[in-house]
Design a protein around this motif. Structure first.
Motif, mmCIF file in Angstrom:
data_model
loop_
_atom_site.group_PDB
_atom_site.id
_atom_site.type_symbol
_atom_site.label_atom_id
_atom_site.label_comp_id
_atom_site.label_asym_id
_atom_site.label_seq_id
_atom_site.Cartn_x
_atom_site.Cartn_y
_atom_site.Cartn_z
ATOM 1 N N SER A 1 -46.781 12.381 -9.460
ATOM 2 C CA SER A 1 -46.453 13.224 -10.601
ATOM 3 C C SER A 1 -47.674 13.375 -11.491
ATOM 4 C CB SER A 1 -45.310 12.582 -11.389
ATOM 5 O OG SER A 1 -45.057 13.321 -12.548
ATOM 6 N N ASN A 2 -47.831 14.547 -12.042
ATOM 7 C CA ASN A 2 -48.859 14.709 -13.058
ATOM 8 C C ASN A 2 -48.199 15.249 -14.316
ATOM 9 O OD1 ASN A 2 -48.654 17.562 -12.873
ATOM 10 N ND2 ASN A 2 -50.038 17.557 -11.109
ATOM 11 N N SER A 3 -48.940 15.298 -15.391
ATOM 12 C CA SER A 3 -48.341 15.673 -16.664
ATOM 13 C C SER A 3 -47.876 17.125 -16.683
ATOM 14 C CB SER A 3 -49.342 15.418 -17.790
ATOM 15 O OG SER A 3 -50.509 16.177 -17.568
ATOM 16 N N ASN A 4 -48.473 18.000 -15.866
ATOM 17 C CA ASN A 4 -48.065 19.396 -15.854
ATOM 18 C C ASN A 4 -46.724 19.599 -15.181
ATOM 19 O OD1 ASN A 4 -50.456 20.032 -17.117
ATOM 20 N ND2 ASN A 4 -51.513 20.521 -15.219
ATOM 21 N N ASN A 5 -46.444 18.850 -14.120
ATOM 22 C CA ASN A 5 -45.207 18.989 -13.368
ATOM 23 C C ASN A 5 -44.543 17.626 -13.195
ATOM 24 O OD1 ASN A 5 -45.589 21.788 -12.929
ATOM 25 N ND2 ASN A 5 -47.001 21.333 -11.270
ATOM 26 N N PRO A 6 -43.845 17.125 -14.214
ATOM 27 C CA PRO A 6 -43.190 15.822 -14.070
ATOM 28 C C PRO A 6 -42.076 15.898 -13.032
ATOM 29 C CG PRO A 6 -42.538 16.871 -16.120
ATOM 30 C CD PRO A 6 -43.604 17.729 -15.517
ATOM 31 N N LEU A 7 -41.832 14.788 -12.377
ATOM 32 C CA LEU A 7 -40.799 14.719 -11.350
ATOM 33 C C LEU A 7 -39.638 13.869 -11.823
ATOM 34 C CD1 LEU A 7 -42.994 14.151 -8.163
ATOM 35 C CD2 LEU A 7 -41.943 16.277 -8.939
ATOM 36 N N MET A 8 -38.483 14.155 -11.254
ATOM 37 C CA MET A 8 -37.302 13.348 -11.508
ATOM 38 C C MET A 8 -36.523 13.207 -10.212
ATOM 39 S SD MET A 8 -35.329 16.197 -13.763
ATOM 40 C CE MET A 8 -33.654 15.712 -13.726
ATOM 41 N N VAL A 9 -35.706 12.164 -10.155
ATOM 42 C CA VAL A 9 -34.893 11.922 -8.968
ATOM 43 C C VAL A 9 -33.429 11.940 -9.382
ATOM 44 C CG1 VAL A 9 -35.058 9.407 -9.158
ATOM 45 C CG2 VAL A 9 -34.519 10.433 -6.955
ATOM 46 N N PHE A 10 -32.617 12.618 -8.585
ATOM 47 C CA PHE A 10 -31.170 12.604 -8.728
ATOM 48 C C PHE A 10 -30.635 11.671 -7.654
ATOM 49 C CE2 PHE A 10 -32.358 16.656 -10.519
ATOM 50 C CZ PHE A 10 -31.499 16.821 -11.585
ATOM 51 N N LEU A 11 -29.931 10.628 -8.064
ATOM 52 C CA LEU A 11 -29.343 9.688 -7.123
ATOM 53 C C LEU A 11 -27.827 9.796 -7.213
ATOM 54 C CD1 LEU A 11 -31.548 6.559 -7.839
ATOM 55 C CD2 LEU A 11 -31.772 8.165 -5.946
ATOM 56 N N GLU B 1 -17.625 -9.431 -6.526
ATOM 57 C CA GLU B 1 -18.906 -8.887 -6.090
ATOM 58 C C GLU B 1 -18.879 -7.369 -6.143
ATOM 59 O OE1 GLU B 1 -20.361 -10.347 -2.413
ATOM 60 O OE2 GLU B 1 -20.052 -12.440 -2.943
ATOM 61 N N TYR B 2 -20.039 -6.807 -6.486
ATOM 62 C CA TYR B 2 -20.216 -5.366 -6.495
ATOM 63 C C TYR B 2 -20.900 -4.953 -5.206
ATOM 64 C CZ TYR B 2 -19.172 -5.280 -11.479
ATOM 65 O OH TYR B 2 -18.556 -5.391 -12.693
ATOM 66 N N LYS B 3 -20.547 -3.752 -4.718
ATOM 67 C CA LYS B 3 -21.218 -3.171 -3.552
ATOM 68 C C LYS B 3 -21.609 -1.754 -3.937
ATOM 69 C CE LYS B 3 -20.637 -2.352 1.392
ATOM 70 N NZ LYS B 3 -20.999 -0.982 1.559
ATOM 71 N N MET B 4 -22.881 -1.427 -3.730
ATOM 72 C CA MET B 4 -23.391 -0.109 -4.085
ATOM 73 C C MET B 4 -24.085 0.502 -2.880
ATOM 74 S SD MET B 4 -25.884 0.893 -7.293
ATOM 75 C CE MET B 4 -24.799 0.231 -8.528
ATOM 76 N N ASP B 5 -23.827 1.801 -2.633
ATOM 77 C CA ASP B 5 -24.442 2.527 -1.523
ATOM 78 C C ASP B 5 -25.005 3.847 -2.026
ATOM 79 O OD1 ASP B 5 -23.780 0.786 0.734
ATOM 80 O OD2 ASP B 5 -21.703 1.382 0.346
ATOM 81 N N LEU B 6 -26.092 4.274 -1.406
ATOM 82 C CA LEU B 6 -26.699 5.567 -1.718
ATOM 83 C C LEU B 6 -26.006 6.645 -0.894
ATOM 84 C CD1 LEU B 6 -29.029 7.146 -3.132
ATOM 85 C CD2 LEU B 6 -30.346 6.765 -1.037
ATOM 86 N N ILE B 7 -25.555 7.694 -1.554
ATOM 87 C CA ILE B 7 -24.975 8.846 -0.856
ATOM 88 C C ILE B 7 -26.096 9.813 -0.506
ATOM 89 C CG2 ILE B 7 -23.409 10.809 -1.053
ATOM 90 C CD1 ILE B 7 -21.734 9.040 -2.983
ATOM 91 N N ASP B 8 -26.877 10.216 -1.504
ATOM 92 C CA ASP B 8 -28.054 11.051 -1.254
ATOM 93 C C ASP B 8 -28.974 11.015 -2.463
ATOM 94 O OD1 ASP B 8 -26.735 12.667 -3.065
ATOM 95 O OD2 ASP B 8 -26.847 14.483 -1.871
ATOM 96 N N LYS B 9 -30.184 11.513 -2.255
ATOM 97 C CA LYS B 9 -31.160 11.593 -3.340
ATOM 98 C C LYS B 9 -31.888 12.917 -3.247
ATOM 99 C CE LYS B 9 -35.343 9.510 -1.429
ATOM 100 N NZ LYS B 9 -35.093 9.323 -0.051
ATOM 101 N N ILE B 10 -32.266 13.427 -4.411
ATOM 102 C CA ILE B 10 -33.028 14.672 -4.491
ATOM 103 C C ILE B 10 -34.166 14.438 -5.467
ATOM 104 C CG2 ILE B 10 -32.987 17.111 -5.134
ATOM 105 C CD1 ILE B 10 -29.937 17.020 -4.552
ATOM 106 N N ILE B 11 -35.382 14.686 -5.013
ATOM 107 C CA ILE B 11 -36.556 14.587 -5.884
ATOM 108 C C ILE B 11 -37.022 16.002 -6.181
ATOM 109 C CG2 ILE B 11 -38.937 13.780 -6.074
ATOM 110 C CD1 ILE B 11 -38.157 11.470 -4.219
ATOM 111 N N THR B 12 -37.186 16.305 -7.459
ATOM 112 C CA THR B 12 -37.555 17.654 -7.848
ATOM 113 C C THR B 12 -38.394 17.624 -9.118
ATOM 114 O OG1 THR B 12 -36.671 19.874 -8.294
ATOM 115 C CG2 THR B 12 -35.460 18.020 -9.206
ATOM 116 N N GLU B 13 -39.019 18.747 -9.422
ATOM 117 C CA GLU B 13 -39.770 18.863 -10.664
ATOM 118 C C GLU B 13 -38.796 19.034 -11.814
ATOM 119 O OE1 GLU B 13 -42.638 21.999 -10.525
ATOM 120 O OE2 GLU B 13 -43.771 21.072 -8.916
#
Length: 164
Positions: free
Chosen positions: A37-47, A59-71
């Motif tokens: 990432s640079n300051s002109n185009n910051p990135l974010m992730v949707f989890l 106990e807790y159980k956590m699973d990833l369904i999907d992720k999207i990385i975008t500007e």
């Protein structure tokens, strides 16, 4: 006439091949996940994740369904906090050596507040604890972020590799 037809077919074939190679190159560039990432185009992730709680084993159980990385930038009016509160989850951005770059806390996604109208017509609220649910989280990516870790009571529940 026959040679003219062959010439047209040859030109069309060459055009289609050139366009196919060009479109493959563009697709290949879009498929790569470069999380620098640079300051002109910051990135974010949707989890998008699922979470469940075993009330017997506590106990807790956590699973990833999907992720999207975008500007983009995450709005500053989020419910996530740098302050720990009882029953919150902590998520951390980690570098390639699994060292914490930044962290924040999020409310327990299993805790929900339900609004209802009682028999007198008054609006009421009730807090409930779900056994399982799905939730989404937006996180701004810091430079050098390679992983996102979710923790509860200093126990890691999920480790997300941002490069896969």
């Amino acid at each position: 006439m026959k040679s003219n037809l062959i010439s047209v077919i040859t030109r069309i074939t060459i055009f289609v091949l050139v366009m196919s190679f060009a479109s493959c190159k563009v697709l290949k560039q879009n498929e790569s996940t470069d999380i620098t990432s640079n300051s002109n185009n910051p990135l974010m992730v949707f989890l998008n994740c699922s979470i469940s709680h075993d009330s017997i084993g506590q106990e807790y159980k956590m699973d990833l369904i999907d992720k999207i990385i975008t500007e983009g930038r995450v709005k500053q009016t989020t419910v996530n906090s740098k302050t720990y509160e009882q029953d919150n989850f902590r998520y951390c951005l980690l570098n390639k050596n699994y060292q914490i770059i930044s962290f924040s806390y999020m409310p327990n996604p299993l805790d929900k507040t339900i609004e209802y109208v009682d028999e007198n017509g008054l609006l009421g609220k009730r807090s409930i604890r779900l056994d399982s649910t799905q939730f989404s989280l937006r996180i701004p990516l810091a430079t050098g972020s390679e992983f996102v870790s979710f923790e509860k009571d200093n126990k890691q529940l999920l480790l997300v590799d941002l490069n896969k």
